[in-house]
Design an enzyme around this catalytic site. Structure first.
Site, PDB file in Angstrom:
ATOM      1  N   ASP A 108     -67.465 -77.586  55.075  1.00  0.00           N
ATOM      2  CA  ASP A 108     -68.768 -76.947  54.870  1.00  0.00           C
ATOM      3  C   ASP A 108     -69.589 -77.692  53.813  1.00  0.00           C
ATOM      4  O   ASP A 108     -69.046 -78.222  52.846  1.00  0.00           O
ATOM      5  CB  ASP A 108     -68.525 -75.504  54.423  1.00  0.00           C
ATOM      6  CG  ASP A 108     -69.711 -74.595  54.664  1.00  0.00           C
ATOM      7  OD1 ASP A 108     -70.790 -75.096  54.997  1.00  0.00           O
ATOM      8  OD2 ASP A 108     -69.533 -73.369  54.509  1.00  0.00           O
ATOM      9  N   ARG A 131     -70.877 -62.162  53.946  1.00  0.00           N
ATOM     10  CA  ARG A 131     -70.923 -63.564  53.538  1.00  0.00           C
ATOM     11  C   ARG A 131     -72.328 -64.149  53.731  1.00  0.00           C
ATOM     12  O   ARG A 131     -72.491 -65.323  54.040  1.00  0.00           O
ATOM     13  CB  ARG A 131     -69.906 -64.395  54.329  1.00  0.00           C
ATOM     14  CG  ARG A 131     -68.454 -64.007  54.104  1.00  0.00           C
ATOM     15  CD  ARG A 131     -67.552 -64.637  55.157  1.00  0.00           C
ATOM     16  NE  ARG A 131     -67.719 -66.083  55.249  1.00  0.00           N
ATOM     17  CZ  ARG A 131     -66.978 -66.970  54.616  1.00  0.00           C
ATOM     18  NH1 ARG A 131     -66.000 -66.560  53.825  1.00  0.00           N
ATOM     19  NH2 ARG A 131     -67.178 -68.254  54.765  1.00  0.00           N
ATOM     20  N   ASP A 172     -65.573 -72.776  63.225  1.00  0.00           N
ATOM     21  CA  ASP A 172     -65.216 -71.587  62.449  1.00  0.00           C
ATOM     22  C   ASP A 172     -65.993 -70.363  62.929  1.00  0.00           C
ATOM     23  O   ASP A 172     -67.003 -70.467  63.647  1.00  0.00           O
ATOM     24  CB  ASP A 172     -65.505 -71.845  60.962  1.00  0.00           C
ATOM     25  CG  ASP A 172     -64.519 -71.134  60.047  1.00  0.00           C
ATOM     26  OD1 ASP A 172     -63.877 -70.152  60.486  1.00  0.00           O
ATOM     27  OD2 ASP A 172     -64.384 -71.547  58.878  1.00  0.00           O
ATOM     28  N   CYS A 187     -60.971 -71.799  64.394  1.00  0.00           N
ATOM     29  CA  CYS A 187     -60.773 -71.176  63.089  1.00  0.00           C
ATOM     30  C   CYS A 187     -61.607 -69.911  63.035  1.00  0.00           C
ATOM     31  O   CYS A 187     -62.695 -69.845  63.623  1.00  0.00           O
ATOM     32  CB  CYS A 187     -61.190 -72.146  61.974  1.00  0.00           C
ATOM     33  SG  CYS A 187     -61.027 -71.469  60.308  1.00  0.00           S
ATOM     34  N   ASP A 241     -55.944 -68.962  56.114  1.00  0.00           N
ATOM     35  CA  ASP A 241     -56.503 -69.555  54.903  1.00  0.00           C
ATOM     36  C   ASP A 241     -55.477 -69.573  53.771  1.00  0.00           C
ATOM     37  O   ASP A 241     -55.688 -70.239  52.756  1.00  0.00           O
ATOM     38  CB  ASP A 241     -57.738 -68.766  54.445  1.00  0.00           C
ATOM     39  CG  ASP A 241     -58.966 -69.069  55.289  1.00  0.00           C
ATOM     40  OD1 ASP A 241     -58.936 -70.046  56.056  1.00  0.00           O
ATOM     41  OD2 ASP A 241     -59.963 -68.323  55.186  1.00  0.00           O
TER      42      ASP A 241
END
Length: 703
Positions: free
Chosen positions: A344, A420, A455, A501, A523
């Site tokens: 990221d 998030r 992801d 993911c 994770d």
């Protein structure tokens, strides 16, 4: 192999060691006959001739015996199908015909009132015992007929019927973020047990797999039934212990019965596959059969080994820059890494987690020439190049959201819930998928990218679609839109590998395994925690797709545990090895040790990623170990998290070897007899805390 008997009304599917039989009665009821060891057509005909016991009291003679129970009629078990049209619910089938080819059986039915056609599909592939089942539902009226739309409230893929036993035990995988895929086994009590996800993705809480045994199966012995669903959205498996001791399990897409899809005249929908497996060789044999089936028929290019990976996330976070990544790439290449991944922070205004998602172009301040110069440097160093993406999400602080706020899932007039700082794009929309295709295709054409880490960090919450006549369809069609996008990318860029993911293991299922090359398991990279996570993952999925990283010590993300580098490596070597630590801070001694572990992993990789797995001892405080066997070679990974009272760990009794052969361990200069390794076991000589070892054995001839 498929055989037909009973005047064309009995079908028998035969695998390597198992058989599956079903029977159509004179009343067009499709009944289950047998699932277990191989039988003959004559055996199936004898089973079909047995008289069904008459119903007593409030019981139904059909419950637990039907291949695909529907809503309505003389049945009370959970239906696999619930349909509504013009206010009328329920289904009444008439049989059409059965069709067979090399490995697939298709049974066609029709409901005259709803004009609904149902096809039940069965497949057993050559060399396997896995029975693949799914269903196709079609509105049989044409659009010209101006028929009434059909609402599929529930359309499960299959119902699995298990025989009566004195007791049943249920195994499944549960967890949460950072603690996925943990195995739990317990008695199945009368009534019904549900597992699933209502989050819009497979979820961290459960994997769509179950196993059932009579309470007496072990790792290498006993009768085990298993079922697994191939769907990446919300899902449900319902397991019911019936009054007579039999079991029926139904499963499919969607978590409740509020509405799945609406079929206009001429429309069809095909359910995901719900696969089943029987074995009498215990949980280990079941796992190996599942693994072999997935490697042959599910996982793309499963015979191609997965490279050793380095991911820069835990080193840099969002503070990503081209020169810094070049230096990390040089260090990674020096370790023997084969794939370098920028995580990221490389795109848009993504300097923190509240901005930039959706803007899939390189940040010009961080990568002035785009990604190509860095990718070229990575290739020059002898590695492949990859990047992280999260295409299904968007930040409100992004150019995409400012231009298209209506593209996210939402309900008109309601607050748009953020997790998030993210909202979920509605991939059921054609325009959203077109935008993502344009951006991702452009990314892969604009730089020599070999790998995408895909992801998904946000569950569905406000799953609305304002203006759509049937907005709840997005729950299923978002997932199908995802599949279409992944399939299109793979077709256009066949050299690009994909990793699935979802905040770790939040989207691990057969359908994603069919579209990606590996999966991010969790994770949580703590090497002790990972042993239990990987133990659970291996119950169903092969370690060929199980990504595992070596990260720094102490493990600050999870529990602060301090562990030696060797233990971390041997833990991660049980799957697809990756490195995620800050190698810029590793000492010369640590770099040298890491280089040797990676060299060893490459040597044993064909066995780990392509061999048969034997779980020798489950994880706990004491000795834990796994073994991989392929051809004349075997490798054992052993871990001792903690030694108690100075006791020596017990020998590891190996599996899958020839008792008459000898096996050399050249790393230790030792030779072992197969019979001794099987009966007495291999002595690991591990002691202390957080100790680990690798044993690579090769069969040798002569005395």
């Amino acid at each position: 192999m498929i055989e037909v008997g009973g005047n064309g009304r009995i079908w028998l599917l035969t695998g390597v060691r198992s058989g599956y039989a079903l029977h159509l009665t004179d009343d067009d009821e499709l009944l289950h006959l047998h699932w277990g060891p191989r039988i003959t057509v004559e055996d199936a005909e004898a089973l079909a001739a047995e008289k069904i016991p008459a119903a007593r009291g409030f019981e139904s003679p059909l419950d637990g015996r039907e291949e695909y129970p529907v809503e309505g009629g003389p049945r009370f078990a959970r239906p696999a199908l619930s349909v509504r049209a013009d206010g009328v619910r329920g289904t009444e089938w008439s049989f059409g015909r059965g069709e067979t080819d090399a490995d697939e059986l298709r049974l066609r039915f029709h409901d005259r009132l709803h004009h609904l056609a149902l096809t039940l599909h069965y497949r057993v592939r050559a060399g396997s015992d896995v029975v693949e089942r799914w269903a196709t539902l079609t509105h049989a009226r044409t659009r010209a007929d101006d028929g009434v739309p059909l609402e599929l409230l529930r359309a499960d893929s299959a119902a699995w019927s298990l025989p009566a036993r004195d007791a049943w035990r249920l195994s499944h995988l549960h967890g949460r973020w950072g603690a996925e895929s943990r195995l739990v086994r317990g008695p199945l009590t009368p009534g019904e047990q549900l597992i699933g996800s209502r989050r819009g993705h497979t979820g961290h809480a459960h994997l769509p797999w179950i196993a059932l045994d009579a309470g007496d199966a072990g790792e290498e012995s006993g009768e085990v039934y298993g079922c697994a669903l191939g769907w990446s959205g919300s899902w449900r498996i319902a397991v019911q212990l019936l009054l007579d001791g039999a079991v029926q399990a139904v499963g499919g897409a969607g978590h409740d019965d509020s509405g799945l899809l609406r079929l206009a005249p001429g429309d069809s929908w095909t359910t995901p596959v719900f696969a089943g497996l029987w074995t009498d060789g215990g949980f280990g044999a079941a796992s190996r059969a599942w693994h072999a089936w997935q490697r042959r028929h599910v996982i793309p290019a499963a015979d191609r080994p997965r490279p050793v990976l380095y991911n820069s996330w835990e080193t840099t976070g969002f503070d990503v820059g081209e020169e810094q990544q070049r230096e990390l790439a040089r260090r990674a290449a020096g370790l023997g890494v084969e794939l370098f991944v920028v995580d990221d922070g490389w795109f848009g205004a993504r300097t923190h987690d509240a901005a930039g998602l959706g803007d899939w172009t390189p940040n010009p301040d961080r990568f002035p020439g785009g990604l190509k110069p860095l990718a070229d440097e990575v290739h020059r160093l002898g590695m492949e190049f990859g990047v992280w993406v999260e295409p299904e999400m968007v930040n409100p602080d992004s150019d995409l959201y400012r231009a298209h706020p209506d593209w996210v899932q939402h309900h008109e007039g309601r607050r748009r819930t953020e997790f998030r700082h993210q909202l979920v794009l509605n991939l059921a929309r054609d325009d959203v998928r077109a935008y993502l295709w344009e951006r991702l295709d452009g990314l892969l054409r604009g730089a020599p990218v070999d790998y995408l880490k895909w992801d998904f960090n946000r569950s569905f919450t406000d799953a609305g679609w304002p203006g759509d006549p049937y907005p709840q369809r997005l729950w299923a069609e978002h997932v199908e839109g995802l599949y279409g996008l992944l399939d299109r990318l793979r077709a256009a860029h066949p050299h690009v590998a994909l990793e699935a993911c979802s905040g770790g293991g939040g989207r691990v299922d057969l359908a994603m395994a069919a579209r990606t090359d590996q999966m991010w398991t969790s994770d949580n990279t703590d090497p002790v925690d990972r042993l239990a996570i990987q133990h659970g993952f291996s119950q169903f999925h092969p370690v060929r797709i199980m990504a595992a990283w070596v990260t720094d010590s102490p493990n600050d993300q999870m529990n602060g545990r301090v562990s030696p580098l060797g233990f971390r490596f041997v833990s991660a070597m049980a799957g697809v090895l990756g490195v995620g630590g800050d190698v810029a801070r590793w000492s010369a001694a640590e770099l040298d040790e890491a280089r040797k572990w990676i060299e060893l992993y490459k040597r044993i990789r064909p066995l780990v990623q392509g061999g048969d797995l034997y779980r020798l001892r489950p994880p706990g405080d004491g000795l834990a170990a796994v073994q991989y066997v392929r051809g004349d070679e075997s490798v054992v990974l052993a871990w001792l998290p903690a030694q108690r009272y100075g006791e020596r760990p017990p020998p590891l009794r190996l599996r899958g070897l020839d008792p008459a052969a000898r096996y050399a361990d050249p790393d230790r200069g030792e030779t072992h007899r197969g019979a001794v390794l099987i009966h007495r076991g291999l002595r690991t000589r591990l002691s202390g805390d957080l100790a680990a070892a690798v044993f690579h054995l090769r069969r040798i001839d002569g005395e």
